[in-house]
Scaffold this active site. Sequence first.
Site, PDB file in Angstrom:
ATOM      1  N   LYS A 180       0.861  -1.184   0.000  1.00  0.00           N
ATOM      2  CA  LYS A 180       0.000   0.000   0.000  1.00  0.00           C
ATOM      3  C   LYS A 180       0.898   1.234   0.000  1.00  0.00           C
ATOM      4  O   LYS A 180       1.704   1.449   0.919  1.00  0.00           O
ATOM      5  CB  LYS A 180      -0.873  -0.042   1.253  1.00  0.00           C
ATOM      6  CG  LYS A 180      -2.216   0.604   1.096  1.00  0.00           C
ATOM      7  CD  LYS A 180      -3.065   0.275   2.302  1.00  0.00           C
ATOM      8  CE  LYS A 180      -4.367   1.011   2.287  1.00  0.00           C
ATOM      9  NZ  LYS A 180      -5.069   0.885   3.565  1.00  0.00           N
TER      10      LYS A 180
HETATM   11  C1  E4P Z   1      -8.336   1.325   3.727  1.00  0.00           C
HETATM   12  O1  E4P Z   1      -7.594   0.971   2.879  1.00  0.00           O
HETATM   13  C2  E4P Z   1      -8.274   2.650   4.346  1.00  0.00           C
HETATM   14  O2  E4P Z   1      -7.054   2.815   4.964  1.00  0.00           O
HETATM   15  C3  E4P Z   1      -9.418   2.841   5.305  1.00  0.00           C
HETATM   16  O3  E4P Z   1     -10.614   2.382   4.693  1.00  0.00           O
HETATM   17  C4  E4P Z   1      -9.557   4.272   5.788  1.00  0.00           C
HETATM   18  O4  E4P Z   1     -10.749   4.400   6.516  1.00  0.00           O
HETATM   19  P1  E4P Z   1     -11.043   5.622   7.517  1.00  0.00           P
HETATM   20  O5  E4P Z   1     -11.265   6.845   6.707  1.00  0.00           O
HETATM   21  O6  E4P Z   1     -12.265   5.187   8.250  1.00  0.00           O
HETATM   22  O7  E4P Z   1      -9.843   5.740   8.408  1.00  0.00           O
END
Ligand code: E4P
Length: 221
Positions: free
Chosen positions: A83
């Site tokens: 990521k």
């Molecule tokens: C997933 O890949 C993201 O990091 C996550 O969905 C972020 O979510 P949030 O905005 O609730 O922190």
Amino acid sequence: MKIFLDTANVDSIQKYSEMGVIDGITTNPTLLSKETGNPIKTMKKIVEIVRGPVSLEIVATTFDRMMEESLKLAEYGENVVVKVPMTVDGLKVVKALTNKGIKTNVTLIFSANQALLAAKAGATYVSPFIGRLDDIGSEGLNLVSEIIQIFVGYEYTTQVLVASVRHPLHVIESAKMGADVVTLPPEILDKMIKHPLSDKGLDLFLSDWKKIEKDNPNLSF
Ligand code: E4P
């Protein structure tokens, strides 16, 4: 549409995987900070117990260090997806990892332009954060629709992974638009499973069966 679980909690991952509806996992530093124990061990454990793709996030911000971290994460298992944040160096990392056959998920996508650039760099997934857009008064789902339109039009193979999902309606709308993946916190999956009429209906079936059993004491399937 694939469903990923958005958590670094190993117990949750085990629990929901047993239901047969989870295709992969996404994690991030914030999710890891909520867990106890060594985060490196946690990430390795998740990669080991999950068959599908597991997104693990790098935390360096310059190309060389980002590549170093990415290559180490990729060694945790064949199902690792690195990521990478949406930055200039991040795009360079995506290109380099793609050339090495390593899958990437470009995170922190808040505009269609960012998604387009990530796709051009070769990203396996782009993650539009729809809940965080909703939070600032912008319609997050519009972004998903724009990205899908662009990717379909130009036949990009990059998958649209809807992230920062806040409620079950986000899931339905993403599915209707043709998103490739949504990643869900466990609480949202729970809300998708539940319906008051399902609970009420089951209670009625069970109480009616008890009446039958009363008249037929030795019943068994
Ligand atoms: C997933 O890949 C993201 O990091 C996550 O969905 C972020 O979510 P949030 O905005 O609730 O922190």
